[in-house]
Structure formats: C-alpha cells, structure tokens
Design an enzyme around this catalytic site. Structure first.
Site, short mmCIF file in Angstrom:
data_model
loop_
_atom_site.label_atom_id
_atom_site.label_comp_id
_atom_site.label_asym_id
_atom_site.label_seq_id
_atom_site.Cartn_x
_atom_site.Cartn_y
_atom_site.Cartn_z
N HIS A 209 0.82 -1.21 0.00
CA HIS A 209 0.00 0.00 0.00
C HIS A 209 0.87 1.27 0.00
O HIS A 209 0.44 2.32 0.48
CB HIS A 209 -0.95 0.04 1.21
CG HIS A 209 -1.82 -1.16 1.33
ND1 HIS A 209 -3.05 -1.26 0.72
CD2 HIS A 209 -1.63 -2.35 1.98
CE1 HIS A 209 -3.60 -2.44 0.99
NE2 HIS A 209 -2.75 -3.12 1.75
N SER A 345 15.84 17.55 -17.59
CA SER A 345 15.03 18.76 -17.51
C SER A 345 15.68 19.89 -18.28
O SER A 345 16.90 20.02 -18.31
CB SER A 345 14.86 19.17 -16.04
OG SER A 345 14.18 20.42 -15.95
N LYS A 351 19.15 17.47 -13.19
CA LYS A 351 18.05 16.54 -12.95
C LYS A 351 18.12 15.39 -13.95
O LYS A 351 18.31 15.60 -15.14
CB LYS A 351 16.71 17.26 -13.07
CG LYS A 351 15.51 16.44 -12.59
CD LYS A 351 14.27 17.33 -12.56
CE LYS A 351 13.10 16.65 -11.86
NZ LYS A 351 12.57 15.52 -12.62
N GLU A 358 9.92 5.10 -18.16
CA GLU A 358 8.75 5.78 -18.73
C GLU A 358 8.47 5.29 -20.14
O GLU A 358 7.31 5.11 -20.53
CB GLU A 358 8.99 7.29 -18.71
CG GLU A 358 9.03 7.88 -17.32
CD GLU A 358 9.62 9.27 -17.26
OE1 GLU A 358 9.71 9.82 -16.15
OE2 GLU A 358 10.02 9.81 -18.32
#
Length: 509
Positions: A209, A345, A351, A358
């Site tokens: 969870h 980025s 970054k 993805e």
C-alpha cells in the site's frame, strides 16, 4: 535545324480487371485491382505491415509447391512463382523497396482481399519481367498460352482471400513472437535473474500500500520480476501454439471449394519447413481442425493478443517498481541507482529522470490499447460477422505493432537500464532500521497490542523500534515467561531473519 525532341516516359499504364480499365503507375508491379484499393481506401497512409507481405510470399510459394505435387501446376510455373515470392520476402530491393509495390492501406477490405490481390499481381508481374515481358502482360492470352502466370488462375490457385489473409496473419505473428519477442523477453529475464542472485544478500524494507512493511531482500524482489517474465515466456509459447493452427484450405467460407482436400495440411507442412532453422528453432504449423471456426472467428488471434497484454502488464509493473525504488536521489526512496542516460530537464540543472522506465510504460499502454482494438475486431457484430471476420487487416497491424514494441522495449530496458542498474546498500540499511514495521517480529514475543503501541510511541518520539525496545522491553518477560535481554532484541529485530520462512527472529524460537 530541327529541335531535338525529348521523349517523356508515360507516368501510367492502362490495365483491365473484371470491373474495367484502370490507370496504374507505370513503375508499379501491382495491377488494376490494387490500384482500385489505393483509390478506395485513402485512410491512414499506413500500408499493411511488411510482416504480413513476407508471410504472404511464403504462403504463395508453399501453395505453388503443393499444387505442383498435386499435379495441378507445372514445374516451370511453380519455379517462377517461388522465385518471385523469394524476391518479395527479400523486400524487393532491386525494385525500389517493398512499400512502393504494396501500398494498400490497413483500413481496407475487412477480409484483406485487396492485399491478397496485391500480392497475386506483384508475383505475376515479377514473372513477366523475368521473362522479358512488359509489366501487365500476365492476363495476355498469348502469353498465358505460352506458359505465362496468371495472378488468379496460378498464383492464387486453390486459395481465397478469406483463408490466405488469416493464414498470413497467423504466420506473421507466430514468427515474430518466436524469433523477435521471446528472445528479447528471455534476455531480460536472464538479466533479472543475475541481479536477483547478486543482490540476494541486500536486505531492505518491504512496502505494501506504499507503506512500510516487513523486510524483504532485494534479490527476492528481482527474483519476482524474473519469474513474471518466465511466466510471460510460457504465455508466448501458448500464443504461438494457438497461432500455428492455419485456416488455409477452407477457401471462401470453410468448405474448401476449388481446393484439394489435402491442400491445407500439405501447405502447413511446407510452411513449417520454410520457417524452421534447426531443431531448436522450429515452428510447427498445422491445418485447422475446423475450418469454419478458423475462418468465421479470430479467437486464436484474440487469445494471442491477450497474452501480449499480460506481458505488457508485467513489464509495466517491473518498470514502475524500479522507477519508484530509484526515486530521489535524496528526497525519494533511493534504494536503487538508475543509470543516467540523458539530461532530464530543460529548466532544472542536473536533474535525471527515469526515462527508460517511462518509455517501457508507454509501450505497455500502447499494447493494451492495441489489444482492445484486436478484441473488438474479433467481437461478434464488429469484426466477426456470420461466416467471415471482416476486421482482419486492422487486427493484424495492431498485433504486429504490439510484438515489435514489446521486443524493442524489452531490449531497450535490458540494455539501457538493467545492465547498469545498481543498489544503494547503505540507503537500504538506513531505511530498514528506521521502519516501524520492524515491530512485527516482536508480536510473538510481547503480543500484537504491545507491539503496535511500541511502534506508535517510537514514531511519536522519533526513535527507531530497536531504540525504544531497548528502553522498554529489556528486563521484561516475554510471552513464554523468559526475561528479554538486549541480545534478544537484536535477534528478534534481525532484518535478515525476517526474510526467511517462518519470519520471526531466531531468538523467538
């Protein structure tokens, strides 16, 4: 002095079919029937995938050989058809590539008739060229009398679009899964298995969870991912088995009209030979047990697509887990260090994003969408209508795209992410020591309610479970009446022991 006249070659040629005369591009190896389809279906601009065309070429060659063995086609015509099919399967490089000669849109006749005729016409015209005859001579009476090859009478002998297109669908998908997708999945599974073994000593906190749970070894997590792919390989084998049952031999509606009763079985044997590269790389095609089921419905195709969807779900789970575990690098979980493959980025310097994860998740999304289209294509009232499915080109295109995306996606993920993925052992150790779920192993010792109270108090005071247990449990008696020592606490809260069968600290017996 007279001006020199430049002769401009005609851009089109005139051809006739049963519906009349058509103007066909002069260079095209196809004929009037294909040109009608080009004009009728200007939909997506996406031609039928080459995998289908190559499968069709193999089917036409196999049919020619079988017709020869049955005494229906002479040796000269058989060889001419087989040679032309070999050129098509090679992508027609000497004729400008395959796309120029197979232009029919995916969204065409639902039975694939336009593509079947496209292949018949190209085969016949390649034979014309090989014999020094102009393109378009394949219906000339004198040429045919002298041993010429007609697109319908010879190339399509014993066949119908209604059984050849679904056969091409099955052959193309089975071969692509067997030769492209399964090896890519296997390579990814093997990489995950190597990491599961290498990282089996690294204990980390488990999460359910998205909340802290009991400890787990990093090797156990990666072993689970590898097992998902091993199950996926078994599902792919099942999909290939289903696809290897071929409708060929049923002709128009499954009755086999104009077809020898052994035709379907013999062609399946020929195709098995054509696509077998040794004992370890064999594909065993077989004639359908029931030609009415095989042509009227596309259940096997829907089944195979469902297996691809399941694999896509597995891959999305693996990719998502890894990007979660690699989140950070300082303010996330950070138990894994993902390879930095590109700047992440345009505004935040330094970054680095989990772009490979993805990409694979997007692949999974597309495959699941393709499966929905294939399912609707096989659905009664949408694709399967009475005695023929009429959504086959769309289904075939989506299936081959899914196979291609999954194969390339697995290879990308294995090469660009898994191969250079590293664990952060210090981070794993730090997080597991700070987890309140460590108190679970104290339940057999002090009871559930006392363990829950200890966890809440540790959170309130900003202490670890171990620290508070030292303060509150040492010197007390456990549920068996034994005095608890500091050593007992360390044994009970040994993360490694919590990952073993039985799941409680060794001091708890």
């Amino acid at each position: 002095m007279a001006k020199k006249t430049t002769v401009v070659p005609a851009s089109t040629r005139s051809e006739k079919d049963t519906m009349g005369e058509m103007q066909v591009p002069a260079h095209a190896l196809y004929g009037a029937s294909t040109q009608r389809a080009v004009l009728n279906f200007p939909v997506s601009g996406r031609p039928v995938p080459f995998g289908i065309i190559a499968a069709y070429a193999a089917i036409k060659a196999a049919c020619a050989r079988v017709n020869k063995s049955l005494g229906r086609l002479d040796a000269k015509r058989t060889k001419a058809i087989v040679d032309a099919c070999d050129q098509i399967a090679a992508g027609l490089p000497e004729h400008g590539g395959w796309q120029a000669h197979f232009p029919v849109d995916i969204f065409q006749t639902g039975s694939g008739t336009s593509t079947n005729m496209n292949v018949n016409e190209v085969v016949a015209n390649l034979i014309c060229l090989s014999r020094g005859k102009p393109i378009g001579s394949s219906k000339d009476a004198s040429y045919l009398k002298a041993g010429g090859v007609h697109p319908n009478d010879h190339v399509n002998m014993g066949q119908s679009s209604n059984d050849t297109f679904p056969t091409a669908m099955h052959v193309a998908a089975a071969v692509a899964i067997h030769r492209d997708l399964s090896p890519a999945v296997r390579r990814m599974a093997e990489q995950l298995e190597r990491q599961a073994k290498a990282w089996d000593s690294i204990v980390k906190i488990g999460r359910t969870h998205l909340q802290d749970a009991t400890p787990i070894r990093l090797g156990q997590e990666f072993g689970g991912y590898a097992s998902q792919l091993r199950h996926g390989l078994a599902r792919l084998d099942s999909a290939v088995h289903a696809l290897c049952e071929l409708p060929l031999g049923g002709t128009a509606v499954g009755t086999g009209i104009n077809c020898h009763e052994q035709f379907g079985s013999l062609v399946a044997t020929e195709l098995s030979k054509a696509f077998t590269r040794g004992k370890k790389d064999a594909i065993a095609f077989r004639e359908a047990n029931n030609h009415f089921e095989a042509q009227h419905a596309k259940d096997a195709y829907v089944e195979a697509s469902g297996q691809l969807k399941t694999l896509a779900v597995s891959l999305s789970k693996i990719a998502n887990d890894i990007r979660w575990l690699g989140s950070g690098p300082r303010c996330g979980i950070g138990e894994l260090v993902l390879p930095a493959v590109q700047p992440g980025s345009s505004i935040m310097p330094g970054k680095v994003n989990p772009v490979i994860c993805e990409s694979l998740v997007m692949v999974a999304c597309q495959v699941i969408g393709n499966d929905a289209a294939i399912t609707y294509g096989g659905f009664g009232g949408v694709g399967s209508l009475l005695d023929l499915n009429v959504a086959m080109p769309m289904m075939a295109a989506n299936m081959l795209e899914s196979i291609h995306l999954l194969a390339k996606g697995c290879d990308m993920f294995t090469t660009n992410l898994l191969a250079n993925l590293q664990p952060d052992e210090a981070r794993c150790q730090s997080l597991i020591e700070g987890s309140l779920a460590m108190c679970t192993s104290l339940v057999p010792v002090i009871g559930y309610d006392a363990s829950a109270a200890l966890a809440k108090e540790a959170f309130k005071q900003g202490k670890t479970v171990r620290q508070l247990a030292y303060e509150t449990c040492v010197g007390r008696t456990d549920n068996a009446g034994k005095v608890i020592t500091r050593g007992d606490i360390d044994a009970y809260l040994n993360p490694w022991s919590m990952t073993l069968p039985g799941g409680e600290g060794s001091a708890g017996g």
